[in-house]
Structures are given as structure tokens and as C-alpha cells.
Design an enzyme around this catalytic site. Structure first.
Site, PDB file in Angstrom:
ATOM      1  N   ASP A  81       0.867  -1.179   0.000  1.00  0.00           N
ATOM      2  CA  ASP A  81       0.000   0.000   0.000  1.00  0.00           C
ATOM      3  C   ASP A  81       0.908   1.235   0.000  1.00  0.00           C
ATOM      4  O   ASP A  81       2.043   1.174   0.467  1.00  0.00           O
ATOM      5  CB  ASP A  81      -0.877  -0.025   1.252  1.00  0.00           C
ATOM      6  CG  ASP A  81      -1.637   1.272   1.444  1.00  0.00           C
ATOM      7  OD1 ASP A  81      -2.297   1.712   0.490  1.00  0.00           O
ATOM      8  OD2 ASP A  81      -1.534   1.842   2.543  1.00  0.00           O
ATOM      9  N   THR A 105      -0.027   4.950   0.891  1.00  0.00           N
ATOM     10  CA  THR A 105      -0.186   5.890   1.987  1.00  0.00           C
ATOM     11  C   THR A 105      -0.131   5.190   3.336  1.00  0.00           C
ATOM     12  O   THR A 105      -0.911   4.280   3.611  1.00  0.00           O
ATOM     13  CB  THR A 105      -1.528   6.641   1.857  1.00  0.00           C
ATOM     14  OG1 THR A 105      -1.589   7.242   0.573  1.00  0.00           O
ATOM     15  CG2 THR A 105      -1.648   7.711   2.917  1.00  0.00           C
ATOM     16  N   ASP A 158      -1.738  -0.954   6.083  1.00  0.00           N
ATOM     17  CA  ASP A 158      -1.879  -0.330   7.399  1.00  0.00           C
ATOM     18  C   ASP A 158      -3.030  -0.905   8.199  1.00  0.00           C
ATOM     19  O   ASP A 158      -3.328  -0.449   9.282  1.00  0.00           O
ATOM     20  CB  ASP A 158      -2.031   1.187   7.274  1.00  0.00           C
ATOM     21  CG  ASP A 158      -3.255   1.589   6.461  1.00  0.00           C
ATOM     22  OD1 ASP A 158      -4.092   0.710   6.182  1.00  0.00           O
ATOM     23  OD2 ASP A 158      -3.381   2.766   6.105  1.00  0.00           O
TER      24      ASP A 158
END
Length: 735
Positions: free
Chosen positions: A427, A429, A624
Site C-alpha cells: 500500500d 499511503t 496499514d
């Protein structure tokens, strides 16, 4: 959908189909029984369906439909149902894992003895052996009859007593698998020793076996101890506020949802909940991975396990006891040994097939040599114990080492899988980048306004927003020392921006679409400026003022981490992100990724993972733990890196790294590689030593005692070799 070694097809299979009635099977349907009502309601919403029934046992859905309604074929109905059931794929995944975990935990608890209990057995065994050697009378039978005399001496009775637990497990093995297991072999060798009148040999076999088992139990208990030391709540008493406002000491075990508790400086938070009064600096590193203490005030969420560094807060309990985040982490990782790796399952299965070989060898050797001692040697020396321990002890030691360094691995399966994958998906961000955008540049489009005014207006519309971009605008305003002008109520246009009133005119802050929808056209310079950053457009009334350029810089060491991953066998590095293509391309080039996909929704990321797996690729997904939850769960190994959303991380990730340092990813991969190397070494030790033992036992005059020593020494060598992982320093000092 493939879950570990289990494959669930979320495409329905037509079981029966008659006029106006059909039954469709979906594998995994039994794992979402609590969702049946929602699922049935969605199916009922299809206008031509008038009856729905779900059978959990057969995992089928019975449908009755109106034939007079127009739909092309039953295959169209099947396609519609597939679309509905697919929405529950993540729930099926979680249900399957919960079921698997509870079953294996029960089995694990039943099969393992504590080190204290084993130590007691060893002491009793040693006392009887020494007593027999010193006091000759101990070897006389209690019942002096030909049938019983060899079984009624004190050493023989002690042997039988110590063997009794194995009698149960060997019998259960015969009943369940219809073949003898390793315990059956041990019992047979002990009984044979007693029949030969050699009760000391029987005790020796038991003692050496218990020593090996003691070392295994000690390794597992050391792992659990490390986990508890790392994550333990260590707070038995707290201060509870009564209904009359008085405060009293209260046991943490007696707290319930809705209670208000006061936590002071130096105390650990004992519940998950919301701060309702006070302010404090809280260290949440053991829970969320945030290495810097944070200020928590009214309205903020806190989690059990957090430490109050300074201040006092009152928390309304939302989760208590075993429901808290910290307890769930402890339970997951403590029972990680139950998540067996494929190589463990193979070792267990292979070792069980070797047990009949020992029985056959014993019969053949006795037939050839007519020596009961040599035949007994074939029973004493077996491969099964060592082969099983070769994997179990290595994985346990590896998990112990990782948890001491802030990495939670949920089972040996994921250690092995890390060494088998060649593709990693990241990922952007919050994973590749810091997830903390900052304003780095400003484009001023209107000379009637200053840059400071642009920021003031932007802050006025962002003051109460919780969006990360709003936060970075407000932080930039603080740096400039601006004063936020008086403004009206702040409204949010979902997915576009925010707006408010200042001096009778509307301030709008958001994306380009938001501007254009309200008749405001940014100039060409603003649009070109926006292409190189995450743009925040600002207007006042009918005037377009300019653009704030936000940048989310890559994490420190991310490029180095990717290079290290490649050296560990990763051939393909892909980035999946919801950001625009321009930003994705820029980050991809900076970290030397092989490919990227941009402007993806969470479900799009999951689809990309499934597509890779359908093409035969084993995938590691690093995210995240929030928007990446579906993708993390679909990957062969899901890794959550420094996630602040711990609840989601522990639900969906297979490995949770409580650090923001991306170098921990290749270091965990290195540890996995070392673990698998040690497993292979253990196999070689077991097969080599026991093979030599079998040859010597059949061809020489080696005694049963020394045969037992050789067999158990192989087991002890395996455990000792695995324990090297306890002192592995690959995860320490990562910077």
C-alpha cells in the site's frame, strides 16, 4: 477464495433445479451463521424471489422464485446470488480462522504438559532408579506369581504409572487413525522391557522421553512468557467512579461495559474506551506501535495496555477483560503454535507412517536374530518424535524471538509461507509513505490575496475536520502563526471538501471537482501545479485564491528495505493505492517498484490480490490494516506495518509489526529463512542419528539403554538446534 490450505469457492454450485425451485451450494457458508438474516434480506430484495432458506449443515441456499417474472435463465439468478454472497467473503474468512483456531487451541491444550509436571515425573523417576540401585529390595515383586512378578516390582509399577497418560493417547490414536502412533510405540517398548524383566530400561526410556518433552514445554512456556512480558496489562486494581460520584478501588476483573474508571500518572489503562474527562500523555507503543507518547483528552479513544506518562484521565469502558485489544493480541499470539505450517502437517503425517515401520523392523529382526534385545531396540528407536519436534520447536522459538522484538506472527504457517513467495504488494499511503502529509508549496492565483490570507481561509474551513489533509493545513497554519478568522458552521461535501462562511462569503476548500461544481474554474497554472502534489484548492466567494500543495514523503529506509527484500527472493514489487496516478507514479519511481495500480477502492485492492493468486502467484501484502483489510486477508501473508488501527490489524493481518521501520519486513523474511534452514537441519539430525541407531541396534550388541539414549539424544539435539533461534539478533538494532 483460498484460506491457507482451504479453498472456498464463492461461486455457487447448482445442486438441484426444478420448476420455480432451486438449491445452490456455497462452500464456507456455515462460517457466517450470524449473518444469515442480512444475507436472506438481500436475497429477498430480488423482486422475483419469494422464499429463501439457508441450511448451515449442507452450506446450501434454497430459493423459490416466480417463474412468471422475466429473467433469461437460472444462470442469471446464480450470477446475482454470487454477487451478493461475495460481499460476505471477509466474514467467511474470519469465521473460518476463528473456528480453526478454537479447534486447534483445544487440541493443543490437551496434548501439552507443563514443565513443572514433567519435572515432577523426572524427579520421581530418578528417585526410583537410584533407590533400586542402592536398595536391592525395591526390585522384588509385590505379587510373587509368574504372570505378575515382572509387573509388580516398585520400578515396574512406577513405569506403568508414568506410562498411563501415553496409554490413553496411544489408544485414541488407534481409534481415530486406525494406525499406531509414536505413543503406541513408546508404550510397546516399555511393556516389552518389563516382560523381559528389565524395569530399569523401562524407566530409562520414560526418563529420556520426558527430558525431551521437558525441553519442548520449556521452549513453548518461554515463548508465552515473552509475550506476556511484552504485552501484559499488569494492572489488577483500578479506581472506579460510583453512581454517587465517589471513587473506590476496584478489581479489574469486576469492571463492566459503561463503567467510568480514573487512571493516574504511572498507571496502565485497563479498559478500551473513550476519555470523558481530563488530559494525559499516554504511551501506547505496546498496543498501536506509536513510539511517541500522545496527548489524550476528552473524546479521544484509549486502549488497555497504554501507560499514563503524565496526567489523569477518566475513561468510560467500552471493552473490558478478554474483549480488550491487548487481551486479543495476547490470546492470538500465545496460541500461534496451533497455526500449523504445511511442513508441520507433512512432518506429522510422515512420522505417523513411520511407526508401523518400527513394528515391522522389530518383528523382522527378532525373526532373523532371535534376540529380544535387538527387537526391542527397533521399538525404542523411532523417527516420529524427532520429526514432529523438528518443526514445532523451530517455529515456537522463531515466534518467541519475533515477539520479543515487537513482531507478532500468528503461526508457523506464515513463517514458511514467507519463504515461498516471490511477489510483494505494498500500500502507498501510510506504508511506503509516512501517512502524514505536509504542506510544502503554495500556488497563489489571485494577486488580491496574500499567501497568509489563503492559509487563513483554508484553516477556517478545515478547523473541525478530522481528515488527514485538514490536519496538515491546520499544522501549516500554526507554523505561519496565523489567526483563524471567525466563521460559521463547517459543512462537509463527502469526497470533495469542506466549506463555511467568513464575513458573509463562502470559503471552499477541497479538490478540483468541488471547485468546478460550484462554478469556480482554477487557471491553467493551478491545474499544472496540482499535478505534482496532493492539491488542496481554496476559494473565497466567487474568487479562486490558489492551491496548497501537500506531500506525503516516503518512509525513511523504504527504498533500502525493498532492495533487501529483493535479495531475499522477491522478484516483483507492486504498489496498490487509492491515490491519483501522478502521485503513484512518482512514489513508484522513487522506490524502484516494478509496477503500480492507482485510484483503487479497498475492494479493488482485494480483487488485484485475488487476480494474482488465480494466476498462481504467492503474494505478501503490506498495508496499514484499515482500508487494506480485505487485501491483507486475501494475501498468502498479510503484514501490517506500524498500524494505528490495532483492532483491524490483529483481525486481518497474519504478521503485525509494531514499528514504523520498513526494514523490519526484510528482517522478518530473513528470520523465516533461518527458521526453515533449521527445520531442514533438524530433519537431517533425526534421520541420521536414528538410522545409525537402528543399524547398530540390529547388528551389534548395543543395549536397550544406549539405544534409548541415541534416540532421545537426536530429539535433544533437535531442540537445542531450534533454541539457537531464541538468541537470533536479526531483528535487533534495525535502523
Amino acid at each position: 477464495m483460498q484460506l491457507g490450505n482451504k479453498v472456498f469457492s464463492l461461486k455457487g454450485k447448482m445442486i438441484s433445479n426444478i420448476s420455480g425451485r432451486c438449491r445452490i451450494k456455497y462452500n464456507g457458508l456455515k462460517y457466517i451463521s450470524d449473518k444469515y438474516e442480512d444475507l436472506m434480506n438481500e436475497i429477498y430484495d430480488i423482486h422475483y424471489i419469494n422464499f429463501v432458506q439457508i441450511n448451515s449443515a449442507t452450506e446450501t441456499i434454497l430459493i423459490k422464485y416466480n417463474e412468471s417474472e422475466s429473467f433469461d435463465s437460472v444462470s442469471d439468478l446464480l450470477e446475482v446470488l454470487d454477487f451478493i454472497v461475495e460481499k460476505y467473503s471477509l466474514d467467511i474468512y474470519k469465521g473460518y480462522l476463528d473456528k480453526k483456531s478454537s479447534e486447534s487451541n483445544a487440541k493443543y491444550s490437551a496434548e501439552n504438559s507443563s514443565s513443572k509436571k514433567l519435572m515432577g515425573r523426572l524427579i520421581l523417576n530418578g528417585v526410583v532408579i537410584l533407590g533400586t540401585k542402592i536398595i536391592g529390595g525395591m526390585n522384588f515383586p509385590v505379587v510373587n506369581r509368574p504372570i505378575y512378578d515382572r509387573f509388580t516390582t516398585i520400578p515396574a509399577l512406577t513405569s506403568l504409572a508414568l506410562t498411563s497418560p501415553l496409554l490413553k493417547t496411544s489408544w485414541e490414536g488407534l481409534v481415530e487413525t486406525k494406525r499406531p502412533n509414536a505413543d503406541f510405540l513408546t508404550v510397546t517398548s516399555i511393556v516389552a522391557s518389563l516382560l523381559l524383566g528389565n524395569s530399569i530400561s523401562a524407566l530409562t526410556i520414560i526418563a529420556l522421553s520426558d527430558i525431551a518433552e521437558f525441553m519442548t514445554a520449556y521452549t513453548v512456556e518461554k515463548t508465552r512468557s515473552s509475550i506476556k512480558n511484552l504485552l501484559s496489562l499488569e494492572q489488577d486494581i483500578t479506581w472506579k467512579i460510583n453512581e454517587d460520584g465517589s471513587i473506590e478501588k476496584c478489581s479489574v476483573d469486576k469492571l463492566k461495559k459503561g463503567d467510568n474508571v480514573v487512571i493516574h500518572t504511572g498507571e496502565k489503562i485497563c479498559v478500551d474506551g473513550e476519555v470523558v474527562d481530563g488530559e494525559a500523555i499516554v504511551d501506547l507503543s505496546s498496543v498501536s506501535g506509536e513510539y511517541m507518547p500522545v496527548i489524550k483528552k476528552t473524546g479521544d479513544k484509549v486502549f488497555a495496555g497504554g501507560l499514563i506518562k503524565n496526567g489523569t484521565i477518566t475513561v468510560e469502558a467500552e471493552k473490558v477483560g478478554d474483549d480488550t485489544v491487548i487481551s486479543r493480541i495476547i490470546n492470538l499470539v500465545e496460541n500461534s503454535a496451533t497455526q500449523q505450517a504445511p511442513i508441520q502437517k507433512y512432518a506429522d503425517k510422515f512420522s505417523n507412517y513411520l511407526v508401523p515401520l518400527n513394528l515391522l523392523l522389530s518383528a523382522v529382526v527378532y525373526g532373523v536374530t532371535k534376540s529380544s534385545t535387538k527387537a526391542l531396540n527397533m521399538l525404542v528407536i523411532d523417527y516420529s518424535c524427532g520429526i514432529k519436534l523438528s518443526t514445532a520447536t523451530a517455529f515456537s522459538a522463531s515466534i518467541n524471538t519475533s515477539v520479543k522484538n515487537g513482531v507478532l506472527i500468528k503461526g508457523g504457517a506464515f513463517i514458511e509461507q514467507l519463504t515461498l513467495t516471490d511477489t510483494i504488494v505494498l500500500d502507498k499511503t501510510g506504508t511506503i509513505t509516512e501517512g502524514k502529509p505536509r504542506i510544502k508549496d503554495i500556488y497563489l492565483a489571485n494577486g488580491d490575496y496574500t499567501e497568509k490570507q489563503l492559509v487563513e481561509y483554508a484553516c477556517s474551513a478545515e478547523e473541525s475536520s478530522s481528515h488527514p489533509l485538514s490536519y496538515c493545513v491546520l499544522e501549516y497554519g500554526k507554523l505561519l502563526g496565523i489567526k483563524i478568522p471567525k466563521h460559521g458552521t463547517i459543512e462537509t461535501a463527502v469526497g470533495r471538501g469542506t466549506y463555511t462562511e467568513v464575513d458573509g462569503k463562502t470559503v471552499r476548500v477541497g479538490n478540483l471537482k468541488f471547485m468546478q461544481e460550484n462554478g469556480i474554474e482554477p487557471d491553467r497554472g493551478a491545474i499544472e501545479f496540482a499535478e505534482g502534489a496532493t492539491p488542496i484548492f481554496v476559494s473565497y466567494g466567487e474568487d479562486f485564491i490558489g492551491v496548497l500543495g501537500a506531500y506525503d514523503k516516503p518512509r525513511k529506509n523504504i527504498k533500502r528495505a525493498i532492495n533487501m527484500m529483493r535479495s531475499n527472493g522477491i522478484n516483483e514489487v507492486t504498489i496498490l493505492t487509492g491515490d491519483m496516478k501522478k502521485q503513484a507514479l512518482e512514489v513508484s519511481n522513487k522506490v524502484n517498484a516494478d509496477s503500480f495500480r492507482a485510484e483503487l477502492l479497498p475492494e479493488d485492492k482485494a480483487d488485484q490480490i485475488l487476480k494474482m493468486k488465480s494466476e498462481g502467484t504467492s503474494v505478501i501484502m503490506v498495508g496499514d490494516g484499515i482500508n487494506d483489510a480485505p487485501a491483507l486477508s486475501y494475501a498468502n501473508v498479510g503484514i501490517s506495518l506500524g498500524s494505528k488501527s490495532t483492532d483491524v490489524a490483529i483481525e486481518t493481518s497474519d504478521i503485525v509489526i509494531n514499528s514504523d521501520n520498513p526494514l523490519m519486513i526484510p528482517k522478518v523474511m530473513e528470520l523465516s529463512g533461518m527458521t526453515m534452514d533449521i527445520v531442514k537441519q533438524n530433519f537431517a539430525l533425526v534421520i541420521g542419528i536414528n538410522t545409525v541407531g537402528l543399524i547398530l541396534g540390529a547388528t551389534s550388541n548395543i543395549s536397550v539403554f544406549w539405544s534409548a539414549v541415541m534416540h532421545n539424544m537426536s530429539t535433544i539435539f533437535v531442540i537445542g538446534n531450534s533454541c539457537r533461534l531464541l538468541f537470533n539478533k536479526s531483528l535487533k538494532g534495525v535502523n
